[in-house]
Design an enzyme around this catalytic site. Structure first.
Site, short mmCIF file in Angstrom:
data_model
loop_
_atom_site.label_atom_id
_atom_site.label_comp_id
_atom_site.label_asym_id
_atom_site.label_seq_id
_atom_site.Cartn_x
_atom_site.Cartn_y
_atom_site.Cartn_z
N LYS A 143 0.86 -1.19 0.00
CA LYS A 143 0.00 0.00 0.00
C LYS A 143 0.89 1.24 0.00
O LYS A 143 1.79 1.37 0.85
CB LYS A 143 -0.87 -0.05 1.25
CG LYS A 143 -2.17 0.71 1.18
CD LYS A 143 -2.99 0.37 2.44
CE LYS A 143 -4.31 1.08 2.48
NZ LYS A 143 -4.94 0.92 3.80
O1 G3P Z 1 -9.04 1.93 4.66
C1 G3P Z 1 -8.82 3.22 5.12
C2 G3P Z 1 -9.50 3.42 6.40
O2 G3P Z 1 -8.86 2.70 7.41
C3 G3P Z 1 -9.64 4.82 6.83
O3 G3P Z 1 -10.81 4.88 7.54
O4 G3P Z 1 -12.40 5.75 9.15
O5 G3P Z 1 -9.94 6.22 9.40
O6 G3P Z 1 -11.25 7.32 7.60
P1 G3P Z 1 -11.11 6.10 8.48
#
Ligand code: G3P
Length: 217
Positions: free
Chosen positions: A83
């Site tokens: 990634k």
């Molecule tokens: O896959 C990306 C994710 O982990 C981000 O999620 O909720 O931290 O914006 P969030």
């Protein structure tokens, strides 16, 4: 549509994996921190547990260092997807590693133009962040729809991995638009099974069943 689970918590992955709900896993530095585990150890455990792609994120900022980190992460297992962030250095890293036959997930995507660049750099997955766009009053689902249209217009085979999914509605909308993959926390995936009318209906059946005085076993 494939379901990836967005966590580095082994128990949560295993529970969903046993149900056949896990087509892959995504992690990031914040999720590694939350797990309290060593990145190389926990990523290896996840790769052994799950058949599909497991995203492990580089943390360097220059292409040369990202490429070195990416190769080290890729050596953990055959199902690693390296990634990388959607920066010029991340795109360079994507081009080099995908050219070596490595799966690459380009993350932190917030615009259709960024997604176009990732596809041209050979990304296996593009990760547009829905929830973080919603956080700043920009419709995250519109970005998923734009990327779907653009990739289909030109036949790019980069898979749209809808990320930063916070709600069950994000999942429904991603499926409606035709995202290839969603990655969501375990709680959101489990919440897909919930409906108040299911609970209400079950309560009524249980009450009537008790009145019959019967048993099946
Ligand atoms: O896959 C990306 C994710 O982990 C981000 O999620 O909720 O931290 O914006 P969030």
């Amino acid at each position: 549509m494939k379901f990836f689970v967005d966590t580095a918590e082994i128990d949560a992955i295993a529970e969903l994996n046993d149900l056949g709900m896990v087509d892959g896993v995504t992690t990031n530095p914040s999720l590694i921190l939350k797990s309290g585990r060593d990145i190389l150890e926990v990523t290896k455990e996840i790769c052994d547990l799950v058949d599909g792609p497991v995203s492990a994120e580089v943390v360097a900022l220059t292409a040369d260092e990202m490429i070195a980190e990416g190769r080290k992460l890729a050596a953990i297992a055959d199902n690693i997807a390296v990634k990388v962030p959607l920066t010029w250095d991340g795109l360079k890293t994507c081009k080099v590693l995908s050219g070596e036959g490595q799966m690459v997930n380009v993350t932190l995507c917030f615009s259709a133009n960024q997604a176009l660049l990732a596809a041209k750099a050979g990304a296996t997955f593009i990760s547009p962040f829905i929830g973080r766009l919603d956080d700043i009053n920009i419709d995250g689902m519109e970005l998923i729809a734009d990327i779907r249209t653009i990739y289909d217009n030109y036949g790019f085979d980069t898979q749209i991995l809808a990320a930063s999914i916070r709600t069950v509605n994000h999942v429904t909308e991603s499926a409606r638009i035709g995202a290839d993959v969603i990655t969501a926390p375990p709680g959101v995936i489990k919440a897909l099974a919930s409906h108040p009318l299911t609970d209400k209906g079950l309560d009524a059946f249980m009450a009537d069943w008790a009145k019959t005085g019967q048993k099946i076993i």
